[in-house]
Design a protein around this motif. Structure first.
Motif, PDB file in Angstrom:
ATOM      1  N   LEU A   1     -31.843 -13.634  65.654  1.00  0.00           N
ATOM      2  CA  LEU A   1     -32.762 -13.350  66.111  1.00  0.00           C
ATOM      3  C   LEU A   1     -33.423 -14.097  67.241  1.00  0.00           C
ATOM      4  O   LEU A   1     -33.023 -15.239  67.322  1.00  0.00           O
ATOM      5  CB  LEU A   1     -33.953 -13.286  64.924  1.00  0.00           C
ATOM      6  CG  LEU A   1     -33.737 -12.663  63.783  1.00  0.00           C
ATOM      7  CD1 LEU A   1     -34.710 -12.604  62.561  1.00  0.00           C
ATOM      8  CD2 LEU A   1     -33.385 -10.946  63.891  1.00  0.00           C
ATOM      9  N   ARG A   2     -34.322 -13.445  68.041  1.00  0.00           N
ATOM     10  CA  ARG A   2     -34.846 -14.221  69.218  1.00  0.00           C
ATOM     11  C   ARG A   2     -36.235 -14.249  69.249  1.00  0.00           C
ATOM     12  O   ARG A   2     -36.849 -13.312  68.808  1.00  0.00           O
ATOM     13  CB  ARG A   2     -34.149 -13.634  70.382  1.00  0.00           C
ATOM     14  CG  ARG A   2     -32.677 -13.539  70.569  1.00  0.00           C
ATOM     15  CD  ARG A   2     -32.197 -14.982  70.961  1.00  0.00           C
ATOM     16  NE  ARG A   2     -30.764 -15.054  71.033  1.00  0.00           N
ATOM     17  CZ  ARG A   2     -29.899 -15.262  69.877  1.00  0.00           C
ATOM     18  NH1 ARG A   2     -30.115 -15.641  68.775  1.00  0.00           N
ATOM     19  NH2 ARG A   2     -28.548 -15.350  70.274  1.00  0.00           N
TER      20      ARG A   2
ATOM     21  N   ARG B   1     -37.759 -14.353  65.751  1.00  0.00           N
ATOM     22  CA  ARG B   1     -37.129 -15.423  65.163  1.00  0.00           C
ATOM     23  C   ARG B   1     -38.305 -16.229  64.513  1.00  0.00           C
ATOM     24  O   ARG B   1     -38.071 -16.876  63.303  1.00  0.00           O
ATOM     25  CB  ARG B   1     -36.303 -16.141  66.002  1.00  0.00           C
ATOM     26  CG  ARG B   1     -35.638 -17.577  65.374  1.00  0.00           C
ATOM     27  CD  ARG B   1     -35.075 -18.532  66.518  1.00  0.00           C
ATOM     28  NE  ARG B   1     -33.907 -18.167  66.852  1.00  0.00           N
ATOM     29  CZ  ARG B   1     -33.410 -18.440  67.834  1.00  0.00           C
ATOM     30  NH1 ARG B   1     -34.033 -19.563  68.759  1.00  0.00           N
ATOM     31  NH2 ARG B   1     -32.125 -17.830  68.325  1.00  0.00           N
TER      32      ARG B   1
ATOM     33  N   SER C   1     -40.451  -7.860  63.928  1.00  0.00           N
ATOM     34  CA  SER C   1     -40.146  -8.578  62.648  1.00  0.00           C
ATOM     35  C   SER C   1     -40.630  -7.985  61.485  1.00  0.00           C
ATOM     36  O   SER C   1     -40.957  -8.572  60.440  1.00  0.00           O
ATOM     37  CB  SER C   1     -40.411 -10.085  62.564  1.00  0.00           C
ATOM     38  OG  SER C   1     -41.684 -10.115  62.783  1.00  0.00           O
TER      39      SER C   1
ATOM     40  N   ILE D   1     -30.912 -16.086  61.065  1.00  0.00           N
ATOM     41  CA  ILE D   1     -32.033 -15.886  61.747  1.00  0.00           C
ATOM     42  C   ILE D   1     -31.715 -16.529  62.900  1.00  0.00           C
ATOM     43  O   ILE D   1     -32.095 -16.032  64.127  1.00  0.00           O
ATOM     44  CB  ILE D   1     -33.260 -16.205  60.865  1.00  0.00           C
ATOM     45  CG1 ILE D   1     -33.540 -15.389  59.763  1.00  0.00           C
ATOM     46  CG2 ILE D   1     -34.396 -16.419  61.837  1.00  0.00           C
ATOM     47  CD1 ILE D   1     -34.533 -15.863  58.639  1.00  0.00           C
TER      48      ILE D   1
END
Length: 458
Positions: free
Chosen positions: A322-323, A327, A234, A318
């Protein structure tokens, strides 16, 4: 505090004391949550640092892996500027100290009133080009200027695989470390890396306490947050010394930069959702000028804070793209400005209570001071971690650990300004005011008028 204890507080000492207890434990919870988050990132940074040291040892034992033969990286540095005649010449010259013919500089003059374009036009190096934006297209925000420039890059490198074209962004006052180009090229040897962000230092940190606070801010963010986010996938992008593959920018569409006041913050989040990896390299940095006027700092940081508030429109992105840890951490980044606003109310409450205690002491009313050690640890305990991190960077500048601890105690107080930035930014956002004000350079702020672009929207 148990329910019975809480009830006794209400019965015996009244609602004010109960609210005081609630505020205290709420502050404790917020500090613990923030410290836990910081420690998680610090552990991630430490783990990755160990891996990098071991990887470096292996690299010294074997020849380095070059970029694929026949496909050298083409690096195009975009330098957006507005009335930068005072610094643009030396800044471009520093970039050109790297003799690599695959390095080019595109200066984007976004409607300057001074001699910025004329100075760039006199530079004889064929690796330098000028993009002049004139009204009404000019001064629409940094994101729009960069989107115009990347269109030029796409056209100029249309016959080259976009994975082998690197688009950098360096501010007009930016000064890259001499090792920066080797670090950037080395990072992009990994074909999964789509973007690289370098560290940031404040060049005038030795001449102003306010500039020193900004340097500590960037160093601690760099060493703890960005390094830890490498493990979480991130990593964010900054507005200075960001480098992105053209292929990664293309994955974001025709206009990769948004019209937000913090287009760099948005770019980093959206890149993390493309499948490319954002990398952070703290072994090289860009040195930029810090603000030494409190008034101009408040104006600058209000704009940054408002841009972070505008990032709320990315919450859906997001959630969809994202995971896992990426996230969770990105949600924290987007929502943390609102937590800071709530936390600022607790700071105001504490300052009012402290003022009341001082008044009572002056009036001769006995006070209980058992809360002081715990409050000190809550407020200033993290400063010792900041001091350790900063000392590792500043010890080469003859900054001893005691001085770093003192600076970082001041840094805690400096952090309280976030409440000022935040509420001012929230008011501007509520009123629909999002005009972009350029922060003037130190040499020119006394005489230069404030330059404001047209309204910027996400």
């Amino acid at each position: 505090m148990s329910r019975d204890q809480f009830s006794r507080v209400i019965a015996n000492e009244g609602l004010a004391a109960a609210l005081d207890a609630v505020g205290f434990w709420a502050a404790v919870c917020m500090v613990v949550a923030a410290l836990t988050y910081m420690l998680v990132l610090a552990c991630g940074a430490y783990t990755l640092a160990g891996r990098r040291r071991r990887a470096g040892q292996r690299e010294r034992m074997s020849p380095p892996l070059p970029h694929p033969v026949g496909t050298p990286l083409q690096i195009v540095v975009l330098m957006p500027c507005l009335n930068e005649a005072a610094v643009i010449g030396p800044s471009v010259a520093r970039l050109l100290e790297d003799p690599n013919p695959a390095l080019h500089v595109l200066v984007v003059d976004d409607g300057s009133d001074d001699a910025t374009s004329e100075i760039v036009s006199t530079i004889a190096d064929p690796r330098v080009a000028l993009l002049r934006r004139d009204p009404p297209n000019a001064r629409q925000g940094k994101g729009e200027a960069l989107n115009h420039a990347v269109e030029i890059v796409r056209e100029r490198y249309r016959d080259i695989d976009p994975e082998h074209v690197i688009v950098g962004v360096v501010d007009a006052d930016g000064h890259l470390d001499p090792t920066a180009w080797d670090v950037v090229r080395g990072a992009f040897r990994d074909q999964t890396v789509g973007a690289v962000q370098l560290g940031v230092r404040i060049s005038n940190r030795g001449g102003s306490l306010l500039a020193r606070m900004q340097d500590i801010e960037f160093v601690t963010f760099t060493s703890i947050f960005q390094q830890g986010r490498r493990r979480m996938r991130s990593v964010g992008m900054g507005g200075n010394a960001q480098f992105v593959r053209l292929a990664a920018l293309n994955a974001l569409g025709r206009s990769p930069w948004t019209r937000s006041l913090t287009e760099d913050f948005d770019l980093g989040i959206r890149l993390n959702g493309t499948g490319w990896i954002n990398e952070f390299r703290g072994d090289a940095a860009v040195h930029q000028e810090g603000v030494t006027s409190l008034r101009r700092l408040i104006r600058q940081r209000t704009r940054w804070f408002q841009g972070n508030l505008q990032a709320r429109y990315l919450l859906g992105f997001i959630a969809r793209h994202l995971r896992g840890r990426a996230r969770a951490d990105t949600l924290w980044q987007v929502l943390s400005p609102y937590l800071l606003l709530v936390g600022s109310l607790m700071v105001v409450s504490f300052l009012l209570m402290l003022t009341l205690c001082i008044i009572n002491v002056i009036r001769g009313v006995p006070q209980q001071w058992s809360w002081v050690p715990g409050t000190y640890l809550l407020a200033f305990g993290p400063s010792y971690l900041y001091a350790l991190v900063y000392w590792l960077y500043a010890r080469e500048e003859d900054a001893g650990p005691v001085r770093c601890v003192a600076w970082c105690h001041v840094f805690v107080l400096y952090g309280l300004l976030a409440g000022v930035f935040g509420w001012r930014a929230l008011a501007r956002e509520f009123l629909g005011r999002s005009g972009w004000a350029k922060t003037s350079r130190e040499a020119e702020h006394a005489s230069a008028p404030e330059v404001v672009t047209q309204e910027a929207q996400p």
